[in-house]
Scaffold this motif. Structure first.
Motif, PDB file in Angstrom:
ATOM      1  N   SER A 146       1.094 -10.885  -0.074  1.00  0.00           N
ATOM      2  CA  SER A 146      -0.086 -10.036  -0.114  1.00  0.00           C
ATOM      3  C   SER A 146       0.299  -8.700  -0.753  1.00  0.00           C
ATOM      4  N   GLY A 163      -2.098  -4.976   4.316  1.00  0.00           N
ATOM      5  CA  GLY A 163      -0.907  -4.154   4.133  1.00  0.00           C
ATOM      6  C   GLY A 163      -1.088  -2.735   4.600  1.00  0.00           C
ATOM      7  N   HIS A 180       4.794  -8.381   1.263  1.00  0.00           N
ATOM      8  CA  HIS A 180       3.869  -7.572   0.484  1.00  0.00           C
ATOM      9  C   HIS A 180       4.511  -7.021  -0.778  1.00  0.00           C
TER      10      HIS A 180
END
Length: 453
Positions: A146, A163, A180
């Motif tokens: 992500s 995030g 992330h």
């Protein structure tokens, strides 16, 4: 029950814990009590009219008081107020809505898994993606990539996929198997680079992360076409084509979180279409019912659905309110209302360009470092120095100061740090856009005066 504003506030403070709130601070201040709404306007308990520049929470796309949606709910409640989709059972509203969603979403998305919210959608895709790879004999492909500052809900899985540092700081998040990469925020993080080069650099972090972790471990990439709660971050044009290329190259799944962008917000039925994204899974909520009832849906692409249906066996996942018949009935009525009023075409051709043109005029304000937007979603950056893009000291809370002036002047405009964002109902008129921009400018003027004190 009739109460004064103060009495409502006292009841609220005594028993109600609000989402994303410092409880003590709010109880001292007192909640804003909203009592009714019509069109694009709210009314509070003191009778003040407020233009809802955020469409509730990105969701009241068709405006408040649409009798067509009330009638759909009433009729369905009288006929079948509830039944579940467990026990190998279905009902007409779920079957009809699934068919309608397959018709309006991109051609390769032909299956639907119903949920109660966007957060539940993202919990679902996490489990569905891992189940998909396990069904294909690759159970080690579990990692989902992500982006920092993304928002994918506030359940444990949703907050992990997101995030947001403040959310990760509470509750031991993110959970394992989620990593992330950097966000495509050109204004905030791309100084010294062209938008094109910055978009490519941020997208190519995905490839670097896949190679770092190992292709045999990576299951999917998830992203909002436009990061909403992160500050209406619109990626450079180079970004999404490169993300799509990388996902295709390595055969990982691409998940588009359309909870905010879907159902016309950007001038397309779904923002993925405008950005050239071909998602394997697409998360929908909010605008699906115009917020009149809680509802979510995960659209599942053909290559994923084929494996789930033919090889996956039992999928041990679902919710009591998956495909709630009343929510489905309202969603059907909402989509048909959008179609009959040509809402998406109106946003693409008329009111969207008008809002963006008027919004861009705020760029001349001394506090505004940038304006940006697409369709009926937009943002502006509050800065202390327009040339260097330097922010105000954090303790001055420039964004929250502006937000309070907005509310006091009759406008809901949200603050994300020192980024001010809007996402008005899709039925807003040109005259109401003019009012919104006028109130925003007044509030910016007051903010500038306050910050100079």
């Amino acid at each position: 029950m009739q109460h004064t504003t103060r009495e409502w506030q006292q009841l609220d403070a005594s028993h109600h814990l609000h989402p994303f709130t410092d409880f003590q601070a709010l109880n001292k201040k007192g909640s804003r009590i909203i009592t009714k709404a019509e069109g694009v306007y709210l009314e509070d308990s003191d009778g003040r009219r407020i233009l809802d520049g955020m469409a509730g929470l990105w969701c009241v796309n068709m405006g408040y008081g649409r009798q067509e949606l009330v009638d759909a709910a009433t009729k369905q409640m009288q006929q079948l107020p509830y039944y579940n989709l467990f026990f190998q059972t279905s009902h007409p509203p779920a079957a009809e809505l699934a068919t309608l969603l397959a018709e309006i979403t991109p051609a390769h998305l032909n299956h639907v898994f119903f949920t109660g919210s966007g957060s539940e959608c993202n919990d679902t895709v996490l489990r569905m993606v891992r189940h998909y790879w396990a069904s294909k004999g690759q159970p080690d492909k579990q990692v989902i990539i992500s982006r920092h500052n993304a928002y994918h809900g506030s359940t444990v899985a949703g907050a992990s996929l997101g995030g947001m540092k403040g959310m990760h700081a509470q509750g031991g998040l993110p959970i394992p198997g989620i990593v992330h990469i950097d966000q495509p925020y050109h204004f905030g993080e791309g100084q010294g680079m062209s938008a094109h080069d910055f978009g490519l650099e941020r997208a190519q972090q995905l490839e670097q992360k896949i190679l770092e972790l190992g292709v045999d471990k990576v299951a999917a990439f998830i992203g909002e076409p436009i990061q909403g709660a992160g500050g209406v971050i619109i990626p450079p044009a180079s970004y999404w084509p490169e993300i799509q290329r990388i996902c295709d190259k390595y055969g990982i799944l691409l998940i588009a979180d359309e909870v905010i962008c879907g159902f016309g917000r950007t001038g397309h039925w779904f923002a993925s279409e405008g950005f050239g994204i071909k998602p394997d899974l697409m998360c929908l909520a909010k605008g699906i019912t115009s917020g009149y009832l809680p509802m979510g849906a995960v659209m599942v692409g053909d290559r994923v659905a084929k494996v789930l249906v033919e090889e996956g066996g039992e999928f041990n996942h679902g919710f009591t309110y998956s495909g709630h018949p009343v929510a489905c009935a309202v969603a059907i009525a909402n989509i048909k209302l959008m179609q009959s009023e040509s809402i998406v075409k109106r946003i693409h051709d008329n009111i969207g360009p008008y809002l963006q043109r008027r919004w861009s005029e705020l760029a001349d304000h001394p506090l505004v470092g940038e304006t940006r937007g697409k369709g009926l979603v937009a943002a502006l950056e509050i800065v202390q120095d327009k040339q260097t893009k330097r922010r105000f000291p954090a303790e001055l809370q420039a964004g929250m100061t502006c937000r309070e002036f907005c509310f006091n002047n009759g406008l809901v405009m949200r603050a994300v740090g020192d980024t001010m964002i809007i996402s008005p109902p899709l039925v807003i008129t040109e005259e109401q856009v003019d009012e919104l921009v006028k109130l925003a400018r007044i509030s910016l003027d007051l903010t500038a005066a306050k910050l100079q004190e």
